[in-house]
Design a protein around this motif. Structure first.
Motif, PDB file in Angstrom:
ATOM      1  N   ASP A 280      12.282 -54.938 -12.050  1.00 38.16           N
ATOM      2  CA  ASP A 280      12.792 -56.249 -12.487  1.00 38.16           C
ATOM      3  C   ASP A 280      11.690 -57.294 -12.622  1.00 38.16           C
ATOM      4  OD1 ASP A 280      15.094 -54.878 -12.152  1.00 38.16           O
ATOM      5  OD2 ASP A 280      15.969 -56.150 -10.598  1.00 38.16           O
ATOM      6  N   ILE A 281      10.538 -57.068 -11.980  1.00 39.91           N
ATOM      7  CA  ILE A 281       9.476 -58.081 -12.035  1.00 39.91           C
ATOM      8  C   ILE A 281       8.192 -57.492 -12.654  1.00 39.91           C
ATOM      9  CG2 ILE A 281       8.092 -59.741 -10.721  1.00 39.91           C
ATOM     10  CD1 ILE A 281      10.455 -59.759  -8.645  1.00 39.91           C
ATOM     11  N   LEU A 282       7.582 -56.495 -11.962  1.00 40.55           N
ATOM     12  CA  LEU A 282       6.293 -55.975 -12.456  1.00 40.55           C
ATOM     13  C   LEU A 282       6.414 -55.332 -13.845  1.00 40.55           C
ATOM     14  CD1 LEU A 282       3.283 -55.222 -12.054  1.00 40.55           C
ATOM     15  CD2 LEU A 282       4.040 -53.178 -10.845  1.00 40.55           C
ATOM     16  N   PHE A 283       7.352 -54.401 -13.997  1.00 41.91           N
ATOM     17  CA  PHE A 283       7.477 -53.703 -15.288  1.00 41.91           C
ATOM     18  C   PHE A 283       7.964 -54.675 -16.370  1.00 41.91           C
ATOM     19  CE2 PHE A 283       8.427 -49.206 -13.265  1.00 41.91           C
ATOM     20  CZ  PHE A 283       7.244 -49.296 -12.549  1.00 41.91           C
ATOM     21  N   ARG A 284       8.855 -55.592 -15.986  1.00 42.21           N
ATOM     22  CA  ARG A 284       9.348 -56.605 -16.948  1.00 42.21           C
ATOM     23  C   ARG A 284       8.166 -57.388 -17.529  1.00 42.21           C
ATOM     24  NH1 ARG A 284      11.530 -61.612 -13.952  1.00 42.21           N
ATOM     25  NH2 ARG A 284       9.264 -61.848 -13.814  1.00 42.21           N
ATOM     26  N   ASP A 285       7.252 -57.822 -16.633  1.00 36.09           N
ATOM     27  CA  ASP A 285       6.109 -58.622 -17.101  1.00 36.09           C
ATOM     28  C   ASP A 285       5.088 -57.758 -17.848  1.00 36.09           C
ATOM     29  OD1 ASP A 285       7.360 -60.740 -16.036  1.00 36.09           O
ATOM     30  OD2 ASP A 285       5.935 -61.120 -14.405  1.00 36.09           O
TER      31      ASP A 285
ATOM     32  N   ASN B 145      -2.191 -50.411 -22.660  1.00 34.06           N
ATOM     33  CA  ASN B 145      -2.782 -49.260 -23.336  1.00 34.06           C
ATOM     34  C   ASN B 145      -1.788 -48.089 -23.265  1.00 34.06           C
ATOM     35  OD1 ASN B 145      -3.467 -47.118 -21.476  1.00 34.06           O
ATOM     36  ND2 ASN B 145      -5.122 -48.373 -20.690  1.00 34.06           N
ATOM     37  N   PRO B 146      -1.816 -47.203 -24.274  1.00 32.92           N
ATOM     38  CA  PRO B 146      -0.773 -46.175 -24.399  1.00 32.92           C
ATOM     39  C   PRO B 146      -0.646 -45.289 -23.152  1.00 32.92           C
ATOM     40  CG  PRO B 146      -2.185 -46.189 -26.342  1.00 32.92           C
ATOM     41  CD  PRO B 146      -2.803 -47.131 -25.375  1.00 32.92           C
ATOM     42  N   GLU B 147      -1.760 -45.041 -22.477  1.00 32.79           N
ATOM     43  CA  GLU B 147      -1.717 -44.194 -21.281  1.00 32.79           C
ATOM     44  C   GLU B 147      -0.890 -44.865 -20.173  1.00 32.79           C
ATOM     45  OE1 GLU B 147      -2.190 -41.086 -18.740  1.00 32.79           O
ATOM     46  OE2 GLU B 147      -2.373 -41.153 -20.915  1.00 32.79           O
ATOM     47  N   LEU B 148      -1.133 -46.173 -19.971  1.00 38.26           N
ATOM     48  CA  LEU B 148      -0.380 -46.898 -18.936  1.00 38.26           C
ATOM     49  C   LEU B 148       1.092 -47.025 -19.320  1.00 38.26           C
ATOM     50  CD1 LEU B 148      -2.403 -49.920 -17.522  1.00 38.26           C
ATOM     51  CD2 LEU B 148      -1.783 -47.801 -16.389  1.00 38.26           C
ATOM     52  N   LYS B 149       1.333 -47.258 -20.586  1.00 41.73           N
ATOM     53  CA  LYS B 149       2.718 -47.376 -21.075  1.00 41.73           C
ATOM     54  C   LYS B 149       3.462 -46.060 -20.828  1.00 41.73           C
ATOM     55  CE  LYS B 149       6.154 -48.953 -23.725  1.00 41.73           C
ATOM     56  NZ  LYS B 149       7.225 -48.148 -23.191  1.00 41.73           N
ATOM     57  N   LYS B 150       2.755 -44.948 -21.046  1.00 46.44           N
ATOM     58  CA  LYS B 150       3.349 -43.622 -20.849  1.00 46.44           C
ATOM     59  C   LYS B 150       3.692 -43.450 -19.366  1.00 46.44           C
ATOM     60  CE  LYS B 150       2.067 -38.765 -21.354  1.00 46.44           C
ATOM     61  NZ  LYS B 150       1.407 -38.428 -20.096  1.00 46.44           N
ATOM     62  N   ILE B 151       2.758 -43.854 -18.498  1.00 48.13           N
ATOM     63  CA  ILE B 151       3.025 -43.725 -17.052  1.00 48.13           C
ATOM     64  C   ILE B 151       4.214 -44.607 -16.664  1.00 48.13           C
ATOM     65  CG2 ILE B 151       2.102 -44.037 -14.708  1.00 48.13           C
ATOM     66  CD1 ILE B 151      -0.662 -43.417 -15.725  1.00 48.13           C
ATOM     67  N   MET B 152       4.260 -45.829 -17.208  1.00 45.07           N
ATOM     68  CA  MET B 152       5.364 -46.726 -16.853  1.00 45.07           C
ATOM     69  C   MET B 152       6.708 -46.109 -17.249  1.00 45.07           C
ATOM     70  SD  MET B 152       5.752 -50.813 -17.416  1.00 45.07           S
ATOM     71  CE  MET B 152       6.505 -50.957 -19.008  1.00 45.07           C
ATOM     72  N   ASP B 153       6.774 -45.509 -18.424  1.00 41.09           N
ATOM     73  CA  ASP B 153       8.022 -44.855 -18.857  1.00 41.09           C
ATOM     74  C   ASP B 153       8.390 -43.698 -17.917  1.00 41.09           C
ATOM     75  OD1 ASP B 153       8.122 -46.599 -20.959  1.00 41.09           O
ATOM     76  OD2 ASP B 153       7.327 -45.203 -22.447  1.00 41.09           O
ATOM     77  N   GLU B 154       7.380 -42.944 -17.495  1.00 45.21           N
ATOM     78  CA  GLU B 154       7.646 -41.842 -16.556  1.00 45.21           C
ATOM     79  C   GLU B 154       8.179 -42.396 -15.231  1.00 45.21           C
ATOM     80  OE1 GLU B 154       3.866 -39.109 -18.077  1.00 45.21           O
ATOM     81  OE2 GLU B 154       3.949 -39.732 -15.977  1.00 45.21           O
ATOM     82  N   LEU B 155       7.580 -43.488 -14.782  1.00 46.50           N
ATOM     83  CA  LEU B 155       8.010 -44.076 -13.502  1.00 46.50           C
ATOM     84  C   LEU B 155       9.469 -44.527 -13.579  1.00 46.50           C
ATOM     85  CD1 LEU B 155       4.798 -46.179 -12.684  1.00 46.50           C
ATOM     86  CD2 LEU B 155       5.506 -44.043 -11.574  1.00 46.50           C
ATOM     87  N   VAL B 156       9.839 -45.159 -14.700  1.00 46.77           N
ATOM     88  CA  VAL B 156      11.227 -45.608 -14.871  1.00 46.77           C
ATOM     89  C   VAL B 156      12.167 -44.401 -14.848  1.00 46.77           C
ATOM     90  CG1 VAL B 156      12.848 -46.693 -16.499  1.00 46.77           C
ATOM     91  CG2 VAL B 156      10.606 -47.730 -16.101  1.00 46.77           C
TER      92      VAL B 156
ATOM     93  N   TYR C 244      -2.973 -44.261 -10.001  1.00 49.70           N
ATOM     94  CA  TYR C 244      -3.222 -44.336 -11.448  1.00 49.70           C
ATOM     95  C   TYR C 244      -2.568 -45.510 -12.156  1.00 49.70           C
ATOM     96  CZ  TYR C 244      -4.403 -39.578 -10.190  1.00 49.70           C
ATOM     97  OH  TYR C 244      -4.936 -38.481  -9.558  1.00 49.70           O
ATOM     98  N   PHE C 245      -1.737 -46.274 -11.452  1.00 46.29           N
ATOM     99  CA  PHE C 245      -0.965 -47.281 -12.190  1.00 46.29           C
ATOM    100  C   PHE C 245      -1.177 -48.722 -11.697  1.00 46.29           C
ATOM    101  CE2 PHE C 245       3.090 -49.448 -13.237  1.00 46.29           C
ATOM    102  CZ  PHE C 245       3.043 -49.321 -14.613  1.00 46.29           C
ATOM    103  N   PHE C 246      -1.000 -48.922 -10.406  1.00 48.60           N
ATOM    104  CA  PHE C 246      -0.977 -50.301  -9.898  1.00 48.60           C
ATOM    105  C   PHE C 246      -2.258 -51.093 -10.210  1.00 48.60           C
ATOM    106  CE2 PHE C 246       2.366 -49.647  -6.283  1.00 48.60           C
ATOM    107  CZ  PHE C 246       3.375 -49.718  -7.230  1.00 48.60           C
ATOM    108  N   LEU C 247      -3.399 -50.527  -9.839  1.00 58.26           N
ATOM    109  CA  LEU C 247      -4.647 -51.296 -10.026  1.00 58.26           C
ATOM    110  C   LEU C 247      -4.957 -51.576 -11.502  1.00 58.26           C
ATOM    111  CD1 LEU C 247      -7.152 -50.270  -7.245  1.00 58.26           C
ATOM    112  CD2 LEU C 247      -6.323 -52.560  -7.773  1.00 58.26           C
ATOM    113  N   PRO C 248      -4.885 -50.543 -12.376  1.00 58.15           N
ATOM    114  CA  PRO C 248      -5.123 -50.860 -13.790  1.00 58.15           C
ATOM    115  C   PRO C 248      -4.152 -51.904 -14.340  1.00 58.15           C
ATOM    116  CG  PRO C 248      -4.891 -48.476 -13.472  1.00 58.15           C
ATOM    117  CD  PRO C 248      -4.706 -49.093 -12.142  1.00 58.15           C
ATOM    118  N   CYS C 249      -2.927 -51.914 -13.831  1.00 60.06           N
ATOM    119  CA  CYS C 249      -1.935 -52.907 -14.301  1.00 60.06           C
ATOM    120  C   CYS C 249      -2.359 -54.327 -13.980  1.00 60.06           C
ATOM    121  CB  CYS C 249      -0.592 -52.690 -13.603  1.00 60.06           C
ATOM    122  SG  CYS C 249       0.291 -51.338 -14.249  1.00 60.06           S
TER     123      CYS C 249
END
Ligand SMILES: [Fe+2]
Ligand SMILES: [Fe+2]
Length: 177
Positions: free
Chosen positions: A60-65, A72-83, A135-140
């Protein structure tokens, strides 16, 4: 503190419960008996803490923002996997509640299904947490200015503050129905 600080602290407690879930799934399997009171506690923890409180802040907060940024496509891909993994865990826990109720009503044939669901959750969470932590939090965080990070952290605290009220209001409303 960066907003991912509290999320990583929450991961450590989730890992401790997941370790218990794994141990108990093996125990229930060996003893051919389920401690439904343990399941009640684990379900409450996963629904309220891991899903509502923790995944809630992520989605509701981190992914929303993050969705407003040019990720970058790699991070976007990870975010979709996390959801997707959050959604998988949400369904698994709903199934566990349903099957546990059957067991409590006397249907002992569902024991392997309970053990399987517990083991699946115990398998999923550590991998999910590792993906976020490594792989996700820090690059975000690189996508947010210091001010945006401070505002996010503040929104996290506000989110947490509301939860206990939300939980007990829902309990009273459930009883009143
Ligand atoms: Fe997550
Ligand atoms: Fe997480």
């Amino acid at each position: 503190m960066m907003p991912i600080g509290p999320l990583m602290i929450e991961h450590r407690l989730i890992e401790r419960m997941i370790r218990q879930l794994k141990d108990k799934s093996q125990k229930f399997n060996q003893e051919k008996e389920v401690d439904t009171l343990f399941i009640d506690k684990a379900v409450d923890f996963i629904m309220m803490y891991a899903d509502r409180c923790h995944h809630g802040k992520e989605e509701d907060i981190l992914f929303r923002d993050l969705a407003k940024k040019q990720l970058n496509p790699e991070l976007k891909k990870i975010m979709d996997e996390l959801v997707n993994e959050h959604s998988y865990a949400r369904n698994a826990i709903k199934n566990l509640v349903f099957i546990k109720a059957k067991y409590r009503q006397g249907d002992k044939t569902v024991l392997p299904d309970i053990v399987k669901l517990m083991a699946e959750l115990a398998e999923l969470y550590p991998k999910h947490i590792e993906k976020e932590d490594k792989y996700f939090f820090l690059p975000c965080m690189k996508y947010f200015s210091k001010e945006e990070q401070a505002a996010m952290l503040n929104e996290f605290w506000e989110f947490d503050k509301k939860l206990i009220h939300e939980k007990y209001k829902a309990i009273v409303e459930g009883i009143e129905k």
